[in-house]
Design a protein around this motif. Structure first.
Motif, short mmCIF file in Angstrom:
data_model
loop_
_atom_site.label_atom_id
_atom_site.label_comp_id
_atom_site.label_asym_id
_atom_site.label_seq_id
_atom_site.Cartn_x
_atom_site.Cartn_y
_atom_site.Cartn_z
N TYR A 78 0.82 -1.21 0.00
CA TYR A 78 0.00 0.00 0.00
C TYR A 78 0.86 1.27 0.00
O TYR A 78 0.33 2.38 0.03
N THR A 79 2.17 1.11 -0.05
CA THR A 79 3.09 2.24 -0.05
C THR A 79 3.16 2.88 -1.42
O THR A 79 3.20 2.18 -2.44
N VAL A 80 3.17 4.20 -1.43
CA VAL A 80 3.39 4.96 -2.66
C VAL A 80 4.56 5.91 -2.39
O VAL A 80 4.87 6.22 -1.25
N PHE A 81 5.21 6.34 -3.46
CA PHE A 81 6.39 7.18 -3.32
C PHE A 81 6.19 8.51 -4.03
O PHE A 81 5.67 8.55 -5.14
N SER A 82 6.65 9.58 -3.39
CA SER A 82 6.61 10.90 -4.01
C SER A 82 7.76 11.01 -5.01
O SER A 82 8.62 10.13 -5.07
N LYS A 83 7.80 12.11 -5.75
CA LYS A 83 8.90 12.35 -6.69
C LYS A 83 10.24 12.41 -5.98
O LYS A 83 11.27 12.10 -6.55
N ASP A 84 10.20 12.80 -4.70
CA ASP A 84 11.42 12.90 -3.89
C ASP A 84 11.81 11.57 -3.25
O ASP A 84 12.76 11.51 -2.49
N GLY A 85 11.02 10.52 -3.52
CA GLY A 85 11.32 9.21 -2.96
C GLY A 85 10.82 9.00 -1.54
O GLY A 85 11.23 8.07 -0.86
#
Length: 188
Positions: free
Chosen positions: A92-99
């Protein structure tokens, strides 16, 4: 140890300081470890019923892991937990552009798509709950990846229990939290 109702609470919730410093750790608690986030039975029912609403807030790797393993798995200890992507991050984890890692379930909640913020074990972190026959243990989980959170908490003088106030109230209720706060004032 502190006792309130049927709970035994570690003194560390009062004596240790903690404020999540996501810019430093990048959400490693969603990525590191050997298992997914612990899930309660009512959370499993919710995830089964609402997965299609949550799905648009997940990344493709997470969706594939959930489609393959299910919305939850049974861990090595027999408890229920979130599935992992290739033995790494929570599905369920998502990552931003910054990781920076965050929760897709919580993103769906913030957009008003579901009425469930995220698993209580995640909301409570760094507090961990262990349920025994007649007692619930409420403990502080010290993990090296949270060293920056401990530093920030110490500089701001915010004890663990205050950092997770909303989650503790969600889990145990306002009266329970108020009792813990009264006890903490006596120990200072």
């Amino acid at each position: 140890m502190i006792s309130i109702d049927n709970t035994i609470i570690s003194d560390n919730l009062i004596s240790e300081d903690f404020v999540c410093n996501i810019s430093k750790c990048k959400g490693q608690c969603c990525v590191s470890g050997e298992a997914g986030a612990p899930l309660e039975k009512n959370e499993i029912k919710f995830l089964k019923k609402n997965f299609l609403k949550i799905r648009p807030f997940l990344n493709q790797k997470g969706i594939k892991a959930i489609e393959k393993q299910g919305v939850y798995v049974k861990g090595n200890n027999g408890d229920y937990e979130t599935p992992l992507v290739n033995g790494k991050e929570c599905a369920y984890t998502v990552f931003s552009k910054d990781g920076i890692a965050s929760c897709g379930i919580e993103k769906a909640f913030k957009k008003g798509v579901i009425n469930f913020q995220k698993p209580i074990s995640c909301h409570l972190y760094p507090v961990r709950i262990n349920v025994y026959d007649d007692i619930i243990a409420v403990n502080y989980h010290s993990w090296s990846i949270c060293s920056e959170a401990c530093r920030l908490g110490k500089s701001l003088k915010i004890p663990v229990y205050k950092f997770v106030k909303k989650a503790l109230i969600r889990k145990f209720g306002i009266n329970w939290f108020n009792s813990l706060e009264r006890i903490s004032k006596k120990t200072l």
